[in-house]
Design an enzyme around this catalytic site. Structure first.
Site, PDB file in Angstrom:
ATOM      1  N   CYS A   1       0.848  -1.203   0.000  1.00 43.94           N
ATOM      2  CA  CYS A   1       0.000   0.000   0.000  1.00 43.94           C
ATOM      3  C   CYS A   1       0.881   1.249   0.000  1.00 43.94           C
ATOM      4  CB  CYS A   1      -0.866   0.031   1.254  1.00 43.94           C
ATOM      5  SG  CYS A   1      -1.863  -1.433   1.443  1.00 43.94           S
TER       6      CYS A   1
ATOM      7  N   ARG B   1       4.690   0.351  -6.106  1.00 41.63           N
ATOM      8  CA  ARG B   1       4.603  -0.560  -4.954  1.00 41.63           C
ATOM      9  C   ARG B   1       3.608  -1.675  -5.200  1.00 41.63           C
ATOM     10  NH1 ARG B   1       6.479   2.368  -0.199  1.00 41.63           N
ATOM     11  NH2 ARG B   1       5.084   1.234   1.166  1.00 41.63           N
TER      12      ARG B   1
ATOM     13  N   TRP C   1      -2.993  -2.533  -1.602  1.00 42.28           N
ATOM     14  CA  TRP C   1      -2.638  -3.889  -2.065  1.00 42.28           C
ATOM     15  C   TRP C   1      -3.385  -4.813  -1.117  1.00 42.28           C
ATOM     16  CZ3 TRP C   1       0.614  -8.045  -0.240  1.00 42.28           C
ATOM     17  CH2 TRP C   1       0.957  -8.971  -1.236  1.00 42.28           C
TER      18      TRP C   1
ATOM     19  N   ASN D   1      -1.344   1.255   5.966  1.00 46.85           N
ATOM     20  CA  ASN D   1      -0.516   0.245   5.306  1.00 46.85           C
ATOM     21  C   ASN D   1      -0.065  -0.729   6.384  1.00 46.85           C
ATOM     22  OD1 ASN D   1       1.138  -1.281   3.674  1.00 46.85           O
ATOM     23  ND2 ASN D   1       2.865   0.148   3.753  1.00 46.85           N
ATOM     24  N   GLY D   2      -0.361  -2.024   6.197  1.00 45.73           N
ATOM     25  CA  GLY D   2       0.067  -3.018   7.184  1.00 45.73           C
ATOM     26  C   GLY D   2      -1.092  -3.918   7.550  1.00 45.73           C
TER      27      GLY D   2
ATOM     28  N   GLU E   1      17.419 -16.817 -10.854  1.00 44.54           N
ATOM     29  CA  GLU E   1      16.972 -15.423 -10.992  1.00 44.54           C
ATOM     30  C   GLU E   1      16.307 -15.216 -12.355  1.00 44.54           C
ATOM     31  OE1 GLU E   1      16.223 -12.831  -9.647  1.00 44.54           O
ATOM     32  OE2 GLU E   1      16.456 -11.215 -11.097  1.00 44.54           O
TER      33      GLU E   1
ATOM     34  N   LYS F   1      12.556 -13.796 -12.883  1.00 45.13           N
ATOM     35  CA  LYS F   1      12.275 -12.642 -13.746  1.00 45.13           C
ATOM     36  C   LYS F   1      11.196 -12.989 -14.752  1.00 45.13           C
ATOM     37  CE  LYS F   1      13.545  -9.565 -12.287  1.00 45.13           C
ATOM     38  NZ  LYS F   1      13.984 -10.032 -11.021  1.00 45.13           N
TER      39      LYS F   1
ATOM     40  N   GLU G   1       7.646 -13.841 -13.144  1.00 46.46           N
ATOM     41  CA  GLU G   1       6.942 -12.772 -12.417  1.00 46.46           C
ATOM     42  C   GLU G   1       6.418 -11.689 -13.355  1.00 46.46           C
ATOM     43  OE1 GLU G   1       9.014 -10.248  -9.625  1.00 46.46           O
ATOM     44  OE2 GLU G   1      10.895 -10.527 -10.651  1.00 46.46           O
TER      45      GLU G   1
ATOM     46  N   HIS H   1      18.438 -35.851 -12.699  1.00 41.56           N
ATOM     47  CA  HIS H   1      17.877 -36.486 -11.491  1.00 41.56           C
ATOM     48  C   HIS H   1      16.389 -36.187 -11.352  1.00 41.56           C
ATOM     49  CE1 HIS H   1      21.906 -37.583 -10.301  1.00 41.56           C
ATOM     50  NE2 HIS H   1      22.300 -36.344 -10.565  1.00 41.56           N
TER      51      HIS H   1
ATOM     52  N   LYS I   1       6.053  -4.132  -4.974  1.00 45.70           N
ATOM     53  CA  LYS I   1       7.498  -3.852  -5.048  1.00 45.70           C
ATOM     54  C   LYS I   1       8.172  -4.120  -3.706  1.00 45.70           C
ATOM     55  CE  LYS I   1      11.374  -2.423  -6.720  1.00 45.70           C
ATOM     56  NZ  LYS I   1      12.096  -3.292  -7.679  1.00 45.70           N
TER      57      LYS I   1
HETATM   58  C1  AGP Z   1      12.216  -9.385  -7.649  1.00 43.45           C
HETATM   59  O1  AGP Z   1      12.098  -9.134  -9.046  1.00 43.45           O
HETATM   60  C2  AGP Z   1      10.878  -9.408  -6.962  1.00 43.45           C
HETATM   61  N1  AGP Z   1      10.200  -8.181  -7.152  1.00 43.45           N
HETATM   62  C3  AGP Z   1      10.965  -9.848  -5.521  1.00 43.45           C
HETATM   63  O2  AGP Z   1      11.384 -11.190  -5.524  1.00 43.45           O
HETATM   64  C4  AGP Z   1      11.924  -9.041  -4.607  1.00 43.45           C
HETATM   65  O3  AGP Z   1      13.263  -9.305  -4.975  1.00 43.45           O
HETATM   66  C5  AGP Z   1      11.717  -9.508  -3.160  1.00 43.45           C
HETATM   67  O4  AGP Z   1      10.398  -9.211  -2.798  1.00 43.45           O
HETATM   68  C6  AGP Z   1      12.699  -8.859  -2.178  1.00 43.45           C
HETATM   69  O5  AGP Z   1      12.520  -7.470  -2.159  1.00 43.45           O
HETATM   70  P1  AGP Z   1      13.642  -6.584  -1.396  1.00 43.45           P
HETATM   71  O6  AGP Z   1      14.930  -6.769  -2.161  1.00 43.45           O
HETATM   72  O7  AGP Z   1      13.137  -5.186  -1.444  1.00 43.45           O
HETATM   73  O8  AGP Z   1      13.753  -7.126   0.005  1.00 43.45           O
END
Ligand code: AGP
Length: 604
Positions: free
Chosen positions: A2, A27, A74, A98-99, A479, A483, A486, A502, A599
């Site tokens: 949020c 965010r 969110w 937020n929270g 990674e 990418k 997501e 395996h 984010k």
């Molecule tokens: C990465 O592309 C994602 N958005 C997500 O995995 C992110 O890396 C993860 O939420 C950690 O965020 P931070 O680095 O702000 O702690």
């Protein structure tokens, strides 16, 4: 997560709140709303979906007022509907949050028992009704707000307007960040420096348990016990101009292509090319005394930790334990006395990682935070901060922060090796010289992005895609899979190349593209033979490599420049970022704000 904005202004609040909410879109959110006080009367507009939906509501039914609060939500409790969108409002107050209020259920039952009726299902509405109850009992706003805070358990950043007074706003911070912005005859509240970038660069970061009473002419911060406190004013580095796409189509594209620049900046803060040395910030302990390093993070930052383990163990010969933050503290880890725990987080606010940091700190570990946001909670709670200097990262999918994290972690590994007497001056100078090549090599790879766009078109229809790599390329394979999945929503997994036989090789057929990361290092032959096993089963292999000898049977090859062990993982992040980006563009998904994602995940 949020986003919150609050303005006690001298001009109409809604236009500037909408600009702030746009800066907070990165965010992640699924509904939005604003409320104002005009002639003492509270009013609000809310809409599910993107800000454009709220703009349409406001165009149809404008909202006047010099003071206002705004929110991008969110969803945690309750669907992203208008009824659940913030601000929540009663006849006495308007509130954004937020929270998570963890004890909202008993509080709601208590209020229901007194005849209070609820509109929605959110935990936030419980706070609104509780605060209203205390005001109706005759408490002054400040006392009612403080009493309400005393009843809440959980994580919250709150911003509140009180009907009848357009020169009064309250904010509180417990587990979710909240920042005061100081203006000229105006004052503001925001979730972070980005929210306030267009309003003020003079910021006061509220600390855990702090709450604040704001007026246009000034403010008072109180600690959790209600004592007036003075918090430092810091100058924000985030300018409104940094938070725009320039001539790029997406923030993610901009951030992929600015990596040579920002990685050069990051390296410039840690390497001295003239001396051929690495320099780290002053630290309250001796690196040579560190018997073990623990690396904890989430998502992309966790893969940066996985890469760092190879460097630290190989260069500094210090044992490294790596873990996912959401698992770490629940497995009751065994700490080594005097150990250093490094928490890696772009936002510096990820709840799982922050909780793990506090767990390790309570256990007496030395704590370092490797973050992109200097005012963040992790930065403030660590013994040592290693800034990554990536600049604001808006795209939800992390790109430049990842390569800046790796750059700083590589510098750290070298310095640890020097401190332990395993890296002499000549070797250190060689490492520095190698790392210094990274931005130039990144630029060369980026120059070939059209080739990756072509490959993306060849795989965009796949249902499953595997990424494979050996050694230090294994975390890059994971990674790359993250990418891709997501932002394109294609199922993708990263595997150690040697692990395929395996079990996972059962997935291989002519419909499954496999992205092989294979720099010309001591493992190349083994990786290539793994890829040949895949091609023998009709797998469609895309080879990302500086090795041109193995072209037969490939679906495609993405040529890479030669790179050593230090630079290769940083460099190989670029093609997998490009592949994810162009695949998502091909599929038409929301590249900068992928569905369901945020984010910075500030809830556990
Ligand atoms: C990465 O592309 C994602 N958005 C997500 O995995 C992110 O890396 C993860 O939420 C950690 O965020 P931070 O680095 O702000 O702690």
């Amino acid at each position: 997560m949020c986003g919150i904005i609050g303005i006690l202004g001298k001009t109409q609040a809604v236009p500037r709140m909408m600009e702030a909410l746009k800066r907070l879109e990165y965010r992640g959110y699924d509904s939005a709303g604003v409320a104002t006080v005009a002639d003492g009367r509270l009013d609000r507009r809310r809409a599910p979906g993107k800000l454009s939906a709220l703009e349409a509501v406001l165009a149809d039914s404008p909202l006047a007022g010099l003071s206002g609060i705004g929110h991008t939500r969110w969803a945690t409790h309750g669907e992203p509907t208008e009824a659940n969108a913030h601000p929540h409002m009663t006849d006495r107050i308007a509130i954004v949050h937020n929270g998570i209020i963890e004890n909202f259920r008993p509080l709601k039952d208590e209020l229901l028992a007194t005849g209070v009726r609820f509109e929605g299902e959110t935990d936030t509405e419980v706070v609104a009704r509780l605060l209203t109850r205390y005001l109706n009992e005759g408490l002054a706003p400040r006392d009612a707000f403080r009493k309400t805070l005393g009843r809440l358990e959980g994580a919250f950043a709150l911003c509140v307007l009180i009907s009848g007074d357009d020169d009064l706003m309250f904010g509180a911070r417990e587990g979710s960040p909240l920042v005061v912005g100081l203006g000229d005859g105006e004052n503001y509240l925001g979730s972070d420096a980005m929210a306030l970038a267009g309003l003020s660069n003079r910021l006061i970061y509220l600390e855990e348990g702090d709450w604040a009473e704001l007026k246009r002419g000034g403010l008072q911060v109180y600690d959790a016990a209600g004592n007036p406190v003075t918090r430092p004013v810091t100058l924000s580095q985030v300018a409104a101009t940094m938070v725009d796409k320039g001539n790029h189509r997406h923030f993610m594209q901009k951030e992929i292509f600015e990596q040579p620049t920002v990685v050069a900046q990051a390296l410039g803060r840690y390497l001295d090319p003239n001396e051929g040395t690495v320099r780290l910030p002053d630290m309250p302990f001796e690196l040579a005394d560190i018997p073990k390093v623990t690396l904890v993070a989430c998502g992309t930052s966790y893969y940066a930790a996985q890469v760092a383990r190879y460097w630290i163990e190989k260069i500094a010969r210090v044992p490294v334990e790596v873990d996912i933050a959401s698992e770490f503290r629940y497995r009751d880890p065994v700490y080594q006395a005097g150990g250093l725990a490094i928490f890696i987080s772009q936002s510096g606010e990820t709840a799982d990682t922050l909780a793990a940091l506090r767990h390790a700190k309570a256990a007496g570990q030395r704590i370092a935070a490797l973050v992109n946001v200097m005012g963040s909670t992790m930065a403030r709670e660590a013994d040592l901060v290693l800034p990554i200097h990536a600049g604001p990262e808006i795209g939800v999918a992390s790109t430049k922060a990842f390569t800046c994290q790796l750059s700083v972690l590589a510098a750290f590994a070298i310095k640890l090796g020097v401190a332990r007497g395993l890296v002499d001056r000549a070797r250190e100078a060689d490492y520095v010289s190698e790392l210094e090549q990274t931005p130039k090599l990144m630029a060369r790879v980026l120059h070939n992005d059209g080739k990756m766009a072509e490959i993306a078109r060849q795989i965009a229809d796949a249902r499953d895609i595997l990424f494979v790599g050996r050694g230090i390329q294994f975390p890059i394979a994971m990674e790359g899979a993250l990418k891709l999945k997501e932002i394109s929503y294609i199922h993708a997994e990263g595997y150690a190349a040697g692990e395929l036989k395996h079990g996972p090789i059962a997935l291989i057929d002519e419909k499954v593209p496999v992205i092989g990361l294979a720099p010309k290092d001591e493992l190349i032959d083994k990786t290539v033979s793994n890829l040949q096993e895949i091609m023998a089963r009709k797998g469609r292999v895309v080879l990302i490599s500086d090795n041109a000898e193995h072209e037969d049977g490939l679906l495609a090859r993405f040529p890479m420049p030669p790179a050593g062990d230090l630079v290769a993982p940083i460099l190989y992040a670029i093609p997998v970022q490009l592949l994810a980006y162009y695949t998502a563009v091909e599929k038409g998904t929301d590249v900068d704000q992928p569905r369901n994602l945020a984010k910075s995940v500030t809830v556990e």
